[in-house]
Design a protein around this motif. Structure first.
Motif, mmCIF file in Angstrom:
data_model
loop_
_atom_site.group_PDB
_atom_site.id
_atom_site.type_symbol
_atom_site.label_atom_id
_atom_site.label_comp_id
_atom_site.label_asym_id
_atom_site.label_seq_id
_atom_site.Cartn_x
_atom_site.Cartn_y
_atom_site.Cartn_z
ATOM 1 N N LEU A 13 0.830 -1.206 0.000
ATOM 2 C CA LEU A 13 0.000 0.000 0.000
ATOM 3 C C LEU A 13 0.869 1.262 0.000
ATOM 4 C CD1 LEU A 13 -2.911 1.063 0.186
ATOM 5 C CD2 LEU A 13 -2.677 1.033 2.663
ATOM 6 N N LEU A 32 3.433 23.700 -12.873
ATOM 7 C CA LEU A 32 3.858 24.955 -12.258
ATOM 8 C C LEU A 32 4.994 25.603 -13.059
ATOM 9 C CD1 LEU A 32 3.800 24.087 -8.437
ATOM 10 C CD2 LEU A 32 2.212 25.536 -9.690
ATOM 11 N N LEU A 35 3.441 27.269 -16.024
ATOM 12 C CA LEU A 35 2.743 28.492 -15.615
ATOM 13 C C LEU A 35 3.727 29.593 -15.230
ATOM 14 C CD1 LEU A 35 -0.210 27.188 -13.429
ATOM 15 C CD2 LEU A 35 -0.373 28.502 -15.531
ATOM 16 N N MET B 1 -6.060 -4.712 10.878
ATOM 17 C CA MET B 1 -6.287 -3.932 9.655
ATOM 18 C C MET B 1 -6.283 -2.421 9.924
ATOM 19 S SD MET B 1 -6.422 -5.940 7.139
ATOM 20 C CE MET B 1 -7.232 -5.134 5.772
ATOM 21 N N VAL B 3 -3.979 -0.810 11.217
ATOM 22 C CA VAL B 3 -2.661 -0.302 10.825
ATOM 23 C C VAL B 3 -2.678 0.069 9.341
ATOM 24 C CG1 VAL B 3 -0.224 -0.899 10.565
ATOM 25 C CG2 VAL B 3 -1.478 -1.687 12.559
ATOM 26 N N VAL B 4 -3.301 -0.817 8.559
ATOM 27 C CA VAL B 4 -3.401 -0.583 7.115
ATOM 28 C C VAL B 4 -4.206 0.679 6.838
ATOM 29 C CG1 VAL B 4 -4.249 -1.516 4.947
ATOM 30 C CG2 VAL B 4 -3.226 -3.040 6.629
ATOM 31 N N GLY B 7 -2.215 3.781 7.964
ATOM 32 C CA GLY B 7 -1.118 4.041 7.030
ATOM 33 C C GLY B 7 -1.627 4.613 5.723
ATOM 34 N N GLY B 8 -2.700 4.033 5.228
ATOM 35 C CA GLY B 8 -3.282 4.517 3.970
ATOM 36 C C GLY B 8 -3.780 5.936 4.100
ATOM 37 N N VAL B 11 -0.816 8.431 4.165
ATOM 38 C CA VAL B 11 -0.237 8.628 2.826
ATOM 39 C C VAL B 11 -1.191 9.436 1.949
ATOM 40 C CG1 VAL B 11 0.557 7.483 0.741
ATOM 41 C CG2 VAL B 11 1.194 6.565 2.968
ATOM 42 N N VAL B 15 -0.564 13.061 0.075
ATOM 43 C CA VAL B 15 -0.791 13.300 -1.362
ATOM 44 C C VAL B 15 -1.709 14.501 -1.557
ATOM 45 C CG1 VAL B 15 -1.844 12.363 -3.460
ATOM 46 C CG2 VAL B 15 -0.353 10.919 -2.062
ATOM 47 N N LEU B 18 0.130 17.708 -0.720
ATOM 48 C CA LEU B 18 1.048 18.030 -1.811
ATOM 49 C C LEU B 18 0.296 18.683 -2.963
ATOM 50 C CD1 LEU B 18 4.080 17.472 -2.422
ATOM 51 C CD2 LEU B 18 3.321 15.470 -3.699
ATOM 52 N N ALA B 22 0.394 22.694 -4.359
ATOM 53 C CA ALA B 22 0.604 22.992 -5.777
ATOM 54 C C ALA B 22 -0.551 23.815 -6.326
ATOM 55 C CB ALA B 22 0.746 21.689 -6.565
ATOM 56 N N GLN B 25 -0.102 27.438 -5.300
ATOM 57 C CA GLN B 25 0.952 28.061 -6.108
ATOM 58 C C GLN B 25 0.462 28.313 -7.526
ATOM 59 O OE1 GLN B 25 4.800 26.195 -6.041
ATOM 60 N NE2 GLN B 25 4.692 25.754 -3.870
ATOM 61 N N ARG B 26 -0.317 27.362 -8.027
ATOM 62 C CA ARG B 26 -0.877 27.478 -9.378
ATOM 63 C C ARG B 26 -1.776 28.717 -9.466
ATOM 64 N NH1 ARG B 26 -4.798 25.732 -12.965
ATOM 65 N NH2 ARG B 26 -3.914 24.750 -14.821
ATOM 66 N N LEU B 29 0.268 31.872 -9.453
ATOM 67 C CA LEU B 29 0.940 32.093 -10.744
ATOM 68 C C LEU B 29 -0.050 32.584 -11.794
ATOM 69 C CD1 LEU B 29 3.318 29.002 -10.853
ATOM 70 C CD2 LEU B 29 4.018 31.393 -10.917
ATOM 71 N N LEU B 30 -1.243 32.009 -11.780
ATOM 72 C CA LEU B 30 -2.274 32.450 -12.724
ATOM 73 C C LEU B 30 -2.649 33.901 -12.447
ATOM 74 C CD1 LEU B 30 -4.607 29.312 -12.919
ATOM 75 C CD2 LEU B 30 -3.317 30.326 -14.801
ATOM 76 N N ALA B 106 9.223 27.611 -11.347
ATOM 77 C CA ALA B 106 7.919 27.751 -10.707
ATOM 78 C C ALA B 106 7.899 27.105 -9.344
ATOM 79 C CB ALA B 106 6.837 27.146 -11.580
#
Lengths: 77, 153
Positions: A13, A32, A35, B1, B3-4, B7-8, B11, B15, B18, B22, B25-26, B29-30, B106
């Motif tokens: 996973l 980015l 842009l 389970m 733990v799974v 953990g999922g 993560v 994501v 992150l 972005a 920032q996008r 910039l626009l 960028a």
């Protein structure tokens, strides 16, 4: 499910998520960068236009002031 | 389970975080790009209008109405100066924002510092519109469409 199976599942996973994270990161950075370049290009165009406009505006205003000064001086004679 | 699941979730949250960073920032910039385009259109519009306006004042003076021309100068001069100042201010702001993200393309060197510019872009855009209107400059479509991307009406 045994401990070994759970551990394998967790590792799997995490691996998938890391792969997904990497894809998101790479895609975002490319987006980015594009842009950022676009904004930089727009700034370059703006700088050129600003320089030109200032030259035009300043010269025009100075010419107008000189014309008015001359006309006032002429009228004052 | 659990733990799974935990953990999922961790993560997945990373994501999302992150992607969210972005996205911010996008958007910044626009906004920078939009304001640069708007200011460019603003300089063009002011320059074109000013050419006609100054020519008219000059013609008025040369026709003998120097006092009337002087009155026009007194009226137009300050609003003209405000429009130039608004455009110069926006151009300076964009340059400063661009400087804040130098060196890494960028991938912003100082993300917080750069993102702080976004609200200032909106304010600068609104001032451009107000100043040009006050000076009597017809606001071009290229400017309003660029600023509408910033949320300026």
């Amino acid at each position: 499910m045994g401990a070994a199976e759970i551990a394998a599942l967790v590792l799997s996973l995490i691996g998938k998520a890391a792969e997904l994270g990497q894809q998101v990161y790479t895609s975002s950075q490319a987006d980015l960068a594009a842009l950022g370049q676009r904004a930089k290009d727009a700034l370059a165009v703006l700088s050129g236009e600003k320089t030109q406009a200032h030259a035009d505006l300043d010269a025009r205003w100075a010419d107008l002031q000189a014309t008015l000064d001359a006309l006032r001086a002429k009228a004052g004679k | 389970m659990s733990v799974v699941k935990t953990g999922g979730a961790v993560v997945a949250a990373l994501v999302v975080l992150l992607a969210g960073c972005a996205t911010a920032q996008r958007a910044a910039l626009l906004a920078e790009d939009s304001l640069a385009r708007a200011a460019t259109a603003g300089y063009l519009a002011l320059d074109q209008y000013d050419q006609q306006k100054v020519a008219a004042i000059k013609a008025q003076a040369q026709s003998g109405d120097v006092a009337g021309a002087m009155a026009e100068v007194q009226k137009y001069g300050p609003v003209r100066a405000r429009a130039i100042a608004a455009l110069d201010s926006a151009a300076g702001l964009i340059q400063a924002a661009d400087d804040a993200r130098q060196g890494t393309g960028a991938a912003v060197a100082d993300p917080k510092g750069f993102l702080d510019y976004a609200p200032q872009f909106v304010k600068a855009g609104a001032e451009i519109i107000a100043a040009l209107k006050d000076a009597g400059v017809p606001v071009p479509g290229a400017l309003t469409s660029a600023l509408s991307a910033l949320g300026v009406k």
